[in-house]
Write a protein that holds these residues in place. Structure first.
Motif, PDB file in Angstrom:
ATOM      1  N   GLU A 125      -5.489   8.090  -9.090  1.00  0.00           N
ATOM      2  CA  GLU A 125      -4.895   6.870  -9.658  1.00  0.00           C
ATOM      3  C   GLU A 125      -3.481   6.637  -9.131  1.00  0.00           C
ATOM      4  O   GLU A 125      -2.980   5.529  -9.179  1.00  0.00           O
ATOM      5  CB  GLU A 125      -4.923   6.915 -11.188  1.00  0.00           C
ATOM      6  CG  GLU A 125      -3.905   7.840 -11.848  1.00  0.00           C
ATOM      7  CD  GLU A 125      -4.289   9.320 -11.703  1.00  0.00           C
ATOM      8  OE1 GLU A 125      -5.460   9.592 -11.377  1.00  0.00           O
ATOM      9  OE2 GLU A 125      -3.405  10.174 -11.892  1.00  0.00           O
ATOM     10  N   ARG A 126      -2.875   7.684  -8.593  1.00  0.00           N
ATOM     11  CA  ARG A 126      -1.540   7.516  -8.027  1.00  0.00           C
ATOM     12  C   ARG A 126      -1.542   6.590  -6.804  1.00  0.00           C
ATOM     13  O   ARG A 126      -0.521   6.083  -6.387  1.00  0.00           O
ATOM     14  CB  ARG A 126      -0.991   8.869  -7.606  1.00  0.00           C
ATOM     15  CG  ARG A 126       0.089   9.354  -8.536  1.00  0.00           C
ATOM     16  CD  ARG A 126       0.493  10.754  -8.281  1.00  0.00           C
ATOM     17  NE  ARG A 126       0.609  11.427  -9.575  1.00  0.00           N
ATOM     18  CZ  ARG A 126       0.978  12.686  -9.721  1.00  0.00           C
ATOM     19  NH1 ARG A 126       1.231  13.414  -8.668  1.00  0.00           N
ATOM     20  NH2 ARG A 126       1.071  13.209 -10.909  1.00  0.00           N
ATOM     21  N   MET A 127      -2.739   6.442  -6.209  1.00  0.00           N
ATOM     22  CA  MET A 127      -2.824   5.610  -5.001  1.00  0.00           C
ATOM     23  C   MET A 127      -3.310   4.207  -5.296  1.00  0.00           C
ATOM     24  O   MET A 127      -3.450   3.406  -4.388  1.00  0.00           O
ATOM     25  CB  MET A 127      -3.830   6.225  -4.028  1.00  0.00           C
ATOM     26  CG  MET A 127      -3.510   7.608  -3.588  1.00  0.00           C
ATOM     27  SD  MET A 127      -4.457   7.884  -2.094  1.00  0.00           S
ATOM     28  CE  MET A 127      -4.296   9.595  -1.892  1.00  0.00           C
ATOM     29  N   GLN A 128      -3.617   3.934  -6.548  1.00  0.00           N
ATOM     30  CA  GLN A 128      -4.217   2.641  -6.853  1.00  0.00           C
ATOM     31  C   GLN A 128      -3.242   1.496  -6.578  1.00  0.00           C
ATOM     32  O   GLN A 128      -2.041   1.688  -6.541  1.00  0.00           O
ATOM     33  CB  GLN A 128      -4.654   2.614  -8.311  1.00  0.00           C
ATOM     34  CG  GLN A 128      -5.928   1.832  -8.492  1.00  0.00           C
ATOM     35  CD  GLN A 128      -6.381   1.841  -9.926  1.00  0.00           C
ATOM     36  OE1 GLN A 128      -5.803   2.531 -10.759  1.00  0.00           O
ATOM     37  NE2 GLN A 128      -7.414   1.069 -10.204  1.00  0.00           N
ATOM     38  N   TRP A 129      -3.809   0.308  -6.401  1.00  0.00           N
ATOM     39  CA  TRP A 129      -2.965  -0.815  -6.004  1.00  0.00           C
ATOM     40  C   TRP A 129      -1.927  -1.160  -7.063  1.00  0.00           C
ATOM     41  O   TRP A 129      -0.868  -1.698  -6.750  1.00  0.00           O
ATOM     42  CB  TRP A 129      -3.810  -2.030  -5.650  1.00  0.00           C
ATOM     43  CG  TRP A 129      -4.569  -2.617  -6.802  1.00  0.00           C
ATOM     44  CD1 TRP A 129      -5.805  -2.253  -7.229  1.00  0.00           C
ATOM     45  CD2 TRP A 129      -4.142  -3.659  -7.670  1.00  0.00           C
ATOM     46  NE1 TRP A 129      -6.169  -3.005  -8.307  1.00  0.00           N
ATOM     47  CE2 TRP A 129      -5.176  -3.869  -8.600  1.00  0.00           C
ATOM     48  CE3 TRP A 129      -2.978  -4.435  -7.744  1.00  0.00           C
ATOM     49  CZ2 TRP A 129      -5.082  -4.828  -9.611  1.00  0.00           C
ATOM     50  CZ3 TRP A 129      -2.882  -5.383  -8.749  1.00  0.00           C
ATOM     51  CH2 TRP A 129      -3.929  -5.572  -9.671  1.00  0.00           C
ATOM     52  N   GLY A 179       0.796  -1.218   0.000  1.00  0.00           N
ATOM     53  CA  GLY A 179       0.000   0.000   0.000  1.00  0.00           C
ATOM     54  C   GLY A 179       0.827   1.264   0.000  1.00  0.00           C
ATOM     55  O   GLY A 179       0.358   2.319   0.430  1.00  0.00           O
ATOM     56  N   HIS A 180       2.070   1.175  -0.498  1.00  0.00           N
ATOM     57  CA  HIS A 180       2.906   2.365  -0.401  1.00  0.00           C
ATOM     58  C   HIS A 180       2.484   3.481  -1.339  1.00  0.00           C
ATOM     59  O   HIS A 180       2.861   4.629  -1.143  1.00  0.00           O
ATOM     60  CB  HIS A 180       4.363   1.994  -0.609  1.00  0.00           C
ATOM     61  CG  HIS A 180       5.123   1.970   0.674  1.00  0.00           C
ATOM     62  ND1 HIS A 180       4.665   1.279   1.774  1.00  0.00           N
ATOM     63  CD2 HIS A 180       6.264   2.582   1.065  1.00  0.00           C
ATOM     64  CE1 HIS A 180       5.502   1.454   2.765  1.00  0.00           C
ATOM     65  NE2 HIS A 180       6.478   2.238   2.367  1.00  0.00           N
ATOM     66  N   ALA A 181       1.699   3.140  -2.364  1.00  0.00           N
ATOM     67  CA  ALA A 181       1.244   4.191  -3.274  1.00  0.00           C
ATOM     68  C   ALA A 181       0.358   5.195  -2.542  1.00  0.00           C
ATOM     69  O   ALA A 181       0.258   6.346  -2.955  1.00  0.00           O
ATOM     70  CB  ALA A 181       0.494   3.578  -4.445  1.00  0.00           C
ATOM     71  N   ALA A 182      -0.269   4.770  -1.456  1.00  0.00           N
ATOM     72  CA  ALA A 182      -1.090   5.710  -0.685  1.00  0.00           C
ATOM     73  C   ALA A 182      -0.264   6.912  -0.253  1.00  0.00           C
ATOM     74  O   ALA A 182      -0.707   8.062  -0.345  1.00  0.00           O
ATOM     75  CB  ALA A 182      -1.680   5.012   0.539  1.00  0.00           C
ATOM     76  N   PHE A 183       0.958   6.649   0.187  1.00  0.00           N
ATOM     77  CA  PHE A 183       1.817   7.751   0.653  1.00  0.00           C
ATOM     78  C   PHE A 183       2.277   8.618  -0.510  1.00  0.00           C
ATOM     79  O   PHE A 183       2.441   9.827  -0.383  1.00  0.00           O
ATOM     80  CB  PHE A 183       3.008   7.203   1.434  1.00  0.00           C
ATOM     81  CG  PHE A 183       2.591   6.242   2.502  1.00  0.00           C
ATOM     82  CD1 PHE A 183       1.630   6.603   3.436  1.00  0.00           C
ATOM     83  CD2 PHE A 183       3.129   4.971   2.560  1.00  0.00           C
ATOM     84  CE1 PHE A 183       1.219   5.715   4.413  1.00  0.00           C
ATOM     85  CE2 PHE A 183       2.724   4.072   3.535  1.00  0.00           C
ATOM     86  CZ  PHE A 183       1.767   4.457   4.464  1.00  0.00           C
ATOM     87  N   LEU A 184       2.475   7.954  -1.661  1.00  0.00           N
ATOM     88  CA  LEU A 184       2.836   8.689  -2.876  1.00  0.00           C
ATOM     89  C   LEU A 184       1.719   9.678  -3.204  1.00  0.00           C
ATOM     90  O   LEU A 184       1.966  10.862  -3.459  1.00  0.00           O
ATOM     91  CB  LEU A 184       3.012   7.688  -4.023  1.00  0.00           C
ATOM     92  CG  LEU A 184       3.667   8.175  -5.304  1.00  0.00           C
ATOM     93  CD1 LEU A 184       5.168   8.269  -5.095  1.00  0.00           C
ATOM     94  CD2 LEU A 184       3.363   7.236  -6.454  1.00  0.00           C
ATOM     95  N   GLY A 185       0.480   9.187  -3.176  1.00  0.00           N
ATOM     96  CA  GLY A 185      -0.659  10.042  -3.499  1.00  0.00           C
ATOM     97  C   GLY A 185      -0.823  11.160  -2.489  1.00  0.00           C
ATOM     98  O   GLY A 185      -1.041  12.322  -2.860  1.00  0.00           O
TER      99      GLY A 185
END
Lengths: 257, 383
Positions: free
Chosen positions: B260-264, B64-70
């Motif tokens: 979409e930056r947070m997508q899996w 779930g690291h994309a969450a932090f990216l988003g």
């Protein structure tokens, strides 16, 4: 045998019961370990020896009864807290850091001893920790693994892993060292090496509780022996006393049949 | 502060910095020397470096690291909208927000390990993604994504400069960051180099050693007197901050942020990058990130015409089938090639590209020093 005074008791297990489902592993176990002594716990397979050690390090919570270490009740402590109080343990199957080299394996417990349960030390490099490194090298000399200090711990033989784990405990200079069958599965030569090592560290005055099957090991090290059978202490005393005890013979012979 | 690293490490660090800074020249032959793609290399390299601090050192696989990216991107764009187009406050805001979110998500997820940890992080990321899409629309502008508008207050900028007619560009005290110039690349490159240096220091520090030890045997760590939870929390928050920083850099070079930056898939991508390059190695994740972004952006641009010109020396009868066959793997088919490369690496080099590099160097060095000390913290396949 003189009754130990309250003050020199390091580990006091009193009235400990533990059941796993319907199986009673420990029934009203009492054990008093005196300071500076080697206390051996012997008994047939399934007698509850390892369970007793697990209770002492907080891996298993007793159903009732108390474990008191240096005047502190260990019942509600986390494993790392019990270690920080000064209890280290060598496991039956070596618990080491197989992906790290021997020097790192021994340095890590030294960090725990010096820095406590958590320190965010991301500034200094490990290579700058000269004191700990020297300490670790000394321990590796003691356990006879210095030449292989840069090898990965996973590459060691079983006997060497045991000795490495012992070294990892020794570097912490624990007040109480628990050893669960330190020579099990070792070749004779390895066993003798380990006995020599344990004798040498006995001179350092560390209190030890040792579980062992090998009577040769027990009688060459122990100051006091407790015999555990079916979850209860059936005999306790000096090695000579225990050796002649008919109940002990029965417990062991009973197992042999 | 600058001591403590071995000479080998300094050589590696300087070499790495040199390659990054000279990338606009070095990557000329492979057609990847323009700022937009180089910025991607740097940003995703940074993302992967941070991810590797968690996954490579502790073995905890976050999905779930994309969450932090988003979150980093949204925070940065809000900073551009509300305060100033300067990238420094944007980055600071992103780091703070990503850090807070990482702390909260880590606090819950780290109660479990192994696959359960992965699923928890995945759940949090998908939750963030869906919330950004729906209920948080006032904050995220939903599907359209958060963009700059002419009506934004930009209170700090408004005090000092009269706004131009078009949308403003992000700057670093006057140096233009967005807009596709080399300024943007060098800014992200600087962030990558700093991020790499910090990661190197963590790898060599007692803290890093403890993380490796947790990966190796968490039980032993507990019975050795370590409280492993705060170590894991620290690693999780640090890697979340790296991701937030990467997200804010994405917004800095192109000021918009979408859910979409947070997508899996984005979370999965950083896992692929790290495994491809080499889990637990310092440089591996950056190489993995560069390769995946190269495939995605450059390799996908290869079409039949390009292939025809490559094989123009062949007679037509031979060229046509070859071009037909190869065109399956380039252009639209880039992900097929990447998939095959990834499978080959995982099967034959479980330690990633860096393991291949190590094998090659030891092959060359053979005979020189036979029993060189085993290096710890080796790459291990994920458990």
């Amino acid at each position: 045998m003189t009754a130990p005074t309250k003050s020199n008791i390091v580990l006091d297990v009193s009235g400990v019961n533990k059941s796993f489902g319907g199986l009673r592993a420990l029934t009203n176990v009492n054990l008093q370990v005196e300071e500076g002594k080697v206390h051996a716990i012997i008994g047939p397979n399934g007698a509850g020896k390892s369970t007793l050690l697990n209770v002492c390090i907080g891996r298993i919570r007793p159903d009732n009864g108390h474990v008191v270490f240096n005047g502190q009740t260990l019942d509600s402590h986390q494993p790392h807290e019990i270690n920080q109080l000064g209890v280290s343990r060598v496991f039956q199957t070596p618990e080491i850091f197989t992906d790290l080299n021997l020097l790192e394996n021994v340095m890590i417990p030294a960090f725990a001893k010096r820095d406590g349960a958590f320190t965010f030390n991301a500034i200094r490099a490990v290579s700058a920790e000269k004191e700990l490194r020297e300490e670790a090298e000394e321990i590796l000399h003691d356990v006879g693994l210095y030449e292989r200090r840069t090898h990965l711990a996973g590459s060691l033989s079983r006997g060497d892993k045991r000795r490495l784990e012992l070294g990892m405990c020794l570097i912490q200079k624990p007040k109480l060292l628990l050893l669960d069958e330190p020579t099990a599965g070792m070749a004779r030569h390895d066993t003798n090496m380990t006995i020599e090592l344990l004798k040498r560290i006995k001179a350092r005055g560390m209190t030890k509780v040792i579980i062992e099957h090998d009577m040769h090991v027990v009688f060459s090290l122990a100051d006091k022996i407790s015999v555990l059978a079916q979850g209860t202490v059936i005999a306790e005393g000096l090695p000579e006393e225990v050796r002649g005890n008919p109940r002990v013979k029965e417990a062991y012979l009973g197992e042999a049949h | 502060m600058f001591g403590n690293l071995s000479r080998q490490d300094w050589v590696m660090f300087l070499g790495f910095s040199a390659v990054v800074l000279l990338a606009p020249i070095l990557f000329q032959p492979i057609g990847a020397a323009y700022p937009a793609i180089l910025e991607k290399f740097c940003i995703f390299g940074l993302f992967a470096i941070g991810f590797n601090i968690l996954f490579g050192l502790t073995g905890y696989l976050s999905f779930g690291h994309a969450a932090f990216l988003g979150i980093g991107s949204y925070a940065a764009v809000w900073s551009f909208k509300l305060f100033t187009m300067n990238v420094i406050p944007a980055i600071i805001l992103s780091i703070i927000f990503a850090g807070i979110f990482a702390f909260v998500i880590g606090f819950v997820s780290l109660r479990r390990s192994g696959i359960y940890f992965s699923i928890l992080t995945l759940a949090f990321a998908q939750m963030s993604y869906n919330m950004a899409y729906s209920v948080l629309t006032p904050l995220t502008n939903g599907e359209t994504g958060l963009q700059l508008t002419l009506k934004d207050p930009r209170i700090v900028d408004a005090m000092f400069i009269t706004p131009g007619t078009g949308l403003p560009r992000s700057t670093l005290f006057g140096l233009e960051i967005s807009g596709g110039g080399l300024g943007g690349f060098y800014f992200t490159a600087a962030a990558l180099i700093v991020g790499f240096y910090i990661s190197m220091r963590i790898f060599r520090s007692p803290f890093g050693l403890m993380l490796k030890a947790i990966k190796s045997n968490q039980n032993r760590m507990r019975y050795t007197g370590f409280n492993t939870r705060p170590y894991l929390m620290a690693a999780f928050v640090i890697s979340g901050i790296y991701a937030g920083l990467a997200g804010s850099l994405m917004a800095a070079v192109d000021p918009l942020a979408g859910p979409e930056r947070m997508q899996w898939t984005a979370s999965g991508e950083v896992v692929l990058m790290t495994i491809l390059g080499g889990v637990g190695t310092l440089i591996g994740p950056v190489i993995g990130a560069a390769i995946i972004k190269y495939f995605e952006n450059i390799f996908s641009g290869f079409n039949e015409n390009a292939l025809n010109s490559v094989f123009s020396f062949l007679p037509d009868t031979l060229r046509d089938p070859i071009v037909k066959l190869l065109s399956l793997f380039v252009g639209e088919g880039w992900s097929l090639t990447l998939g095959l490369v990834f499978m080959a690496i995982v099967i034959f080099l479980p330690g990633g590209i860096m393991e291949g590099v190590r094998l090659l160097t030891s092959l060359f060095k053979k005979g020189g020093n036979g029993n060189k000390p085993a290096v710890s913290g080796q790459t291990q396949p994920a458990e």
